[in-house]
Motif scaffolding. Structure first.
Motif, PDB file in Angstrom:
ATOM      1  N   ALA A  11       8.315   6.794  -8.536  1.00  0.00           N
ATOM      2  CA  ALA A  11       7.029   7.615  -8.183  1.00  0.00           C
ATOM      3  C   ALA A  11       7.245   8.900  -7.382  1.00  0.00           C
ATOM      4  O   ALA A  11       6.799   9.748  -7.651  1.00  0.00           O
ATOM      5  N   ALA A  12       8.167   8.954  -6.446  1.00  0.00           N
ATOM      6  CA  ALA A  12       8.437  10.053  -5.709  1.00  0.00           C
ATOM      7  C   ALA A  12       8.678  11.266  -6.433  1.00  0.00           C
ATOM      8  O   ALA A  12       8.309  12.447  -6.454  1.00  0.00           O
ATOM      9  N   GLY A  40       0.815  -1.158   0.012  1.00  0.00           N
ATOM     10  CA  GLY A  40      -0.039   0.134  -0.139  1.00  0.00           C
ATOM     11  C   GLY A  40       0.707   1.247  -0.139  1.00  0.00           C
ATOM     12  O   GLY A  40       0.005   2.390   0.147  1.00  0.00           O
ATOM     13  N   TRP A  41       2.067   1.052  -0.240  1.00  0.00           N
ATOM     14  CA  TRP A  41       2.739   2.549  -0.047  1.00  0.00           C
ATOM     15  C   TRP A  41       2.564   3.309  -1.228  1.00  0.00           C
ATOM     16  O   TRP A  41       2.749   4.652  -1.090  1.00  0.00           O
ATOM     17  N   GLU A  42       2.094   2.842  -2.319  1.00  0.00           N
ATOM     18  CA  GLU A  42       1.551   3.861  -3.280  1.00  0.00           C
ATOM     19  C   GLU A  42       0.508   4.829  -2.872  1.00  0.00           C
ATOM     20  O   GLU A  42       0.348   5.909  -3.215  1.00  0.00           O
ATOM     21  N   ARG A  43      -0.414   3.911  -2.305  1.00  0.00           N
ATOM     22  CA  ARG A  43      -1.707   5.046  -1.740  1.00  0.00           C
ATOM     23  C   ARG A  43      -1.319   5.973  -0.849  1.00  0.00           C
ATOM     24  O   ARG A  43      -1.575   6.880  -0.728  1.00  0.00           O
ATOM     25  N   ASP A  44      -0.181   5.374   0.240  1.00  0.00           N
ATOM     26  CA  ASP A  44       0.368   6.372   1.176  1.00  0.00           C
ATOM     27  C   ASP A  44       1.158   7.184   0.581  1.00  0.00           C
ATOM     28  O   ASP A  44       1.094   8.672   1.082  1.00  0.00           O
ATOM     29  N   HIS A  53       1.663  13.257  -0.759  1.00  0.00           N
ATOM     30  CA  HIS A  53       1.734  14.347  -1.603  1.00  0.00           C
ATOM     31  C   HIS A  53       0.693  15.158  -1.360  1.00  0.00           C
ATOM     32  O   HIS A  53       0.670  16.425  -1.474  1.00  0.00           O
ATOM     33  N   GLU A  54      -0.594  14.675  -1.485  1.00  0.00           N
ATOM     34  CA  GLU A  54      -1.760  15.325  -1.443  1.00  0.00           C
ATOM     35  C   GLU A  54      -2.447  15.855  -0.317  1.00  0.00           C
ATOM     36  O   GLU A  54      -2.942  17.218  -0.258  1.00  0.00           O
ATOM     37  N   VAL A  55      -2.461  15.159   0.535  1.00  0.00           N
ATOM     38  CA  VAL A  55      -3.070  15.469   1.805  1.00  0.00           C
ATOM     39  C   VAL A  55      -2.045  16.173   2.942  1.00  0.00           C
ATOM     40  O   VAL A  55      -2.232  17.395   3.451  1.00  0.00           O
TER      41      VAL A  55
END
Length: 157
Positions: A136-137, A97-101, A106-108
């Motif tokens: 991704a980062a 789940g690191w992608e969701r995190d 980034h967004e929240v």
């Protein structure tokens, strides 16, 4: 020298600041108010801040959530956290789940960067999962920091 040049000449950035608790010893100045007070005494302009708790959590994202709560609470109390404390998330690329995190950070959280702790989270920087997280980062324009260690072992008995 004009004020902008003077400001740029005296800009000091702390890239190693933390909020929260550390399992091995008590941290002083581990709240936004305490950290800002310490920064003022040391002449530090801004700090990249992460959750110290996240390093020891099995699911380190819980520490990112705690960081957001602390920063929001300080902002509501009128402290200049948005101008002085730059959030850096803590992620474990070996954790599901690191992608969701990452998106959440980034967004929240508004994280401008991430801190990675391979020795604590049991992966290697050369592992494929780490390469995926780095790609991704960086595609989001986030800075990556890999602290060498969290404790100075020379202070042990």
């Amino acid at each position: 020298m004009d004020p902008i040049e003077r400001e740029a000449a005296t800009l000091i950035i702390d890239t190693n600041a933390y909020l929260g608790s550390w399992a091995m010893r008590r941290l002083r100045y581990n709240t936004p108010a305490g950290l800002l007070e310490l920064m003022d005494r040391a002449g530090i302009t801004v700090a990249c801040v992460s959750s110290a708790s996240a390093v020891m959590y099995r699911n380190c994202h819980a520490g990112n959530e705690e960081l957001l709560e602390a920063l929001q609470g300080a902002e509501e109390a009128g402290l200049p956290v948005a101008e002085r404390l730059i959030p850096f998330g803590v992620l474990n690329p070996a954790y599901a789940g690191w992608e969701r995190d990452l998106r959440w950070c980034h967004e929240v959280l508004g994280a401008r960067g991430l801190r990675l702790y391979p020795s604590y989270h049991r992966y290697r920087l050369g592992d494929p999962c780490c390469h995926e997280l780095v790609e991704a980062a960086t595609s989001l324009g986030m800075v990556l920091s890999v602290p060498q260690r969290m404790e100075d072992y020379r202070q042990r008995h």
